[in-house]
Enzyme design. Sequence first.
Site, short mmCIF file in Angstrom:
data_model
loop_
_atom_site.label_atom_id
_atom_site.label_comp_id
_atom_site.label_asym_id
_atom_site.label_seq_id
_atom_site.Cartn_x
_atom_site.Cartn_y
_atom_site.Cartn_z
N GLY A 126 0.77 -1.25 0.00
CA GLY A 126 0.00 0.00 0.00
C GLY A 126 0.79 1.29 0.00
O GLY A 126 0.32 2.31 -0.51
N ASP A 132 -5.36 2.06 10.45
CA ASP A 132 -6.81 1.93 10.63
C ASP A 132 -7.07 1.50 12.08
O ASP A 132 -7.13 2.33 12.98
CB ASP A 132 -7.30 0.91 9.58
CG ASP A 132 -8.81 0.67 9.61
OD1 ASP A 132 -9.51 1.29 10.41
OD2 ASP A 132 -9.28 -0.15 8.80
N GLY A 153 -4.91 -0.14 13.78
CA GLY A 153 -3.60 -0.11 14.42
C GLY A 153 -3.07 -1.50 14.74
O GLY A 153 -1.96 -1.63 15.25
N LYS A 183 -6.96 6.76 10.67
CA LYS A 183 -8.39 6.81 11.01
C LYS A 183 -8.47 6.76 12.54
O LYS A 183 -8.65 5.68 13.10
CB LYS A 183 -9.11 5.59 10.43
CG LYS A 183 -9.09 5.46 8.92
CD LYS A 183 -9.92 4.23 8.48
CE LYS A 183 -9.82 3.96 7.00
NZ LYS A 183 -10.55 2.74 6.59
N ARG A 189 -5.13 0.40 -6.92
CA ARG A 189 -3.89 0.98 -6.37
C ARG A 189 -3.27 2.06 -7.24
O ARG A 189 -2.65 2.99 -6.74
CB ARG A 189 -2.83 -0.10 -6.16
CG ARG A 189 -3.14 -1.10 -5.07
CD ARG A 189 -1.88 -1.89 -4.75
NE ARG A 189 -2.14 -3.12 -4.03
CZ ARG A 189 -2.30 -3.20 -2.71
NH1 ARG A 189 -2.21 -2.11 -1.98
NH2 ARG A 189 -2.52 -4.36 -2.13
P1 IMP Z 1 -5.04 -1.95 10.51
O1 IMP Z 1 -4.25 -3.13 10.95
O2 IMP Z 1 -6.50 -2.12 10.80
O3 IMP Z 1 -4.53 -0.63 11.05
O4 IMP Z 1 -4.99 -1.92 8.95
C1 IMP Z 1 -3.93 -1.41 8.30
C2 IMP Z 1 -3.89 -1.89 6.87
O5 IMP Z 1 -5.20 -2.09 6.34
C3 IMP Z 1 -3.27 -0.83 6.01
O6 IMP Z 1 -1.90 -1.07 5.86
C4 IMP Z 1 -4.00 -0.96 4.70
O7 IMP Z 1 -3.34 -1.86 3.88
C5 IMP Z 1 -5.34 -1.53 5.06
N1 IMP Z 1 -6.41 -0.49 5.10
C6 IMP Z 1 -6.95 0.08 6.19
N2 IMP Z 1 -7.89 0.99 5.87
C7 IMP Z 1 -7.94 0.99 4.51
C8 IMP Z 1 -8.72 1.75 3.56
O8 IMP Z 1 -9.56 2.62 3.87
N3 IMP Z 1 -8.48 1.46 2.25
C9 IMP Z 1 -7.56 0.52 1.84
N4 IMP Z 1 -6.81 -0.17 2.70
C10 IMP Z 1 -7.00 0.05 4.03
MG MG Z 2 -1.03 -1.86 4.03
#
Ligand code: IMP
Ligand code: MG
Length: 175
Positions: A45, A103, A105, A131, A165
Site C-alpha cells: 500500500g 486503521d 492499528g 483513522k 492501487r
Molecule cells: P489496521 O491493521 O487495521 O490498522 O490496517 C492497516 C492496513 O489495512 C493498512 O496497511 C492498509 O493496507 C489496510 N487499510 C486500512 N484501511 C484501509 C482503507 O480505507 N483502504 C484501503 N486499505 C486500508
Molecule cells: Mg497496508
Amino acid sequence: MKIKDLEFEPFIGEAELSEAVLRVAERINADYQGRKVMLCPVLTGSYMFFSDLSRRLTVENEVCFVKYTSYEGTSSTGTVSAVLPFPERVRGKDVLIVEDIVDTGVSMDHMLQEVRKLEPRSVRVCALFSKPGCLQRDIVVDYVGREIGNEFIVGYGLDYDQEGRTLKEVYVVKG
Ligand code: IMP
Ligand code: MG
C-alpha cells in the site's frame, strides 16, 4: 467509479496529496537532520506514497521494504503475518516505518513489536492517512499526512481487494 461491487467517488486530489506529502517530508527532514534514517516502507500500500515522499527527503537514509498483511476486502482480519519481515540490519538504527494508512492499528502494533525485538536505536511511524476513530491499539503515529473518518478509501497505492492501487487520486466508498 466502480471497483468490483463498490461505487467510489473522488475524495482527495493530486494537489492535496502532494501538499500532505511535502508537509510530512519537511518534518522528517527537520527531525532527522544530521542522522541517518532507516526507511522501512510497508508493501504494498505505501509504494506510491513512499515514492513521492522519498523524493522530498534530504536526510541521509537507507531503504528496506517490509511486508505484513492483515487486510481482506474492506475490513481488517485482525491476524497479521510477516511476508517480508524486518531484517537484522535494523539493529542500532533509527527506523522510520512508512505506511499507507493506520486503521485499527493492529498491523502497526504487530510491526512495532517485531521491529523492537531487533533493538533498533529508535522507531517512529509515518502514515499518509490515519483513522483515529478506528484505532484499537495504543500506538502513536508520529507523522500523519491526513486524518480521515471511518470511511474506506482507494487509490494512491491503497487497494480494494487488490484493485485500484494505481489511481493517482484517492476515492472514497459512496454512501
Ligand atoms: P489496521 O491493521 O487495521 O490498522 O490496517 C492497516 C492496513 O489495512 C493498512 O496497511 C492498509 O493496507 C489496510 N487499510 C486500512 N484501511 C484501509 C482503507 O480505507 N483502504 C484501503 N486499505 C486500508
Ligand atoms: Mg497496508
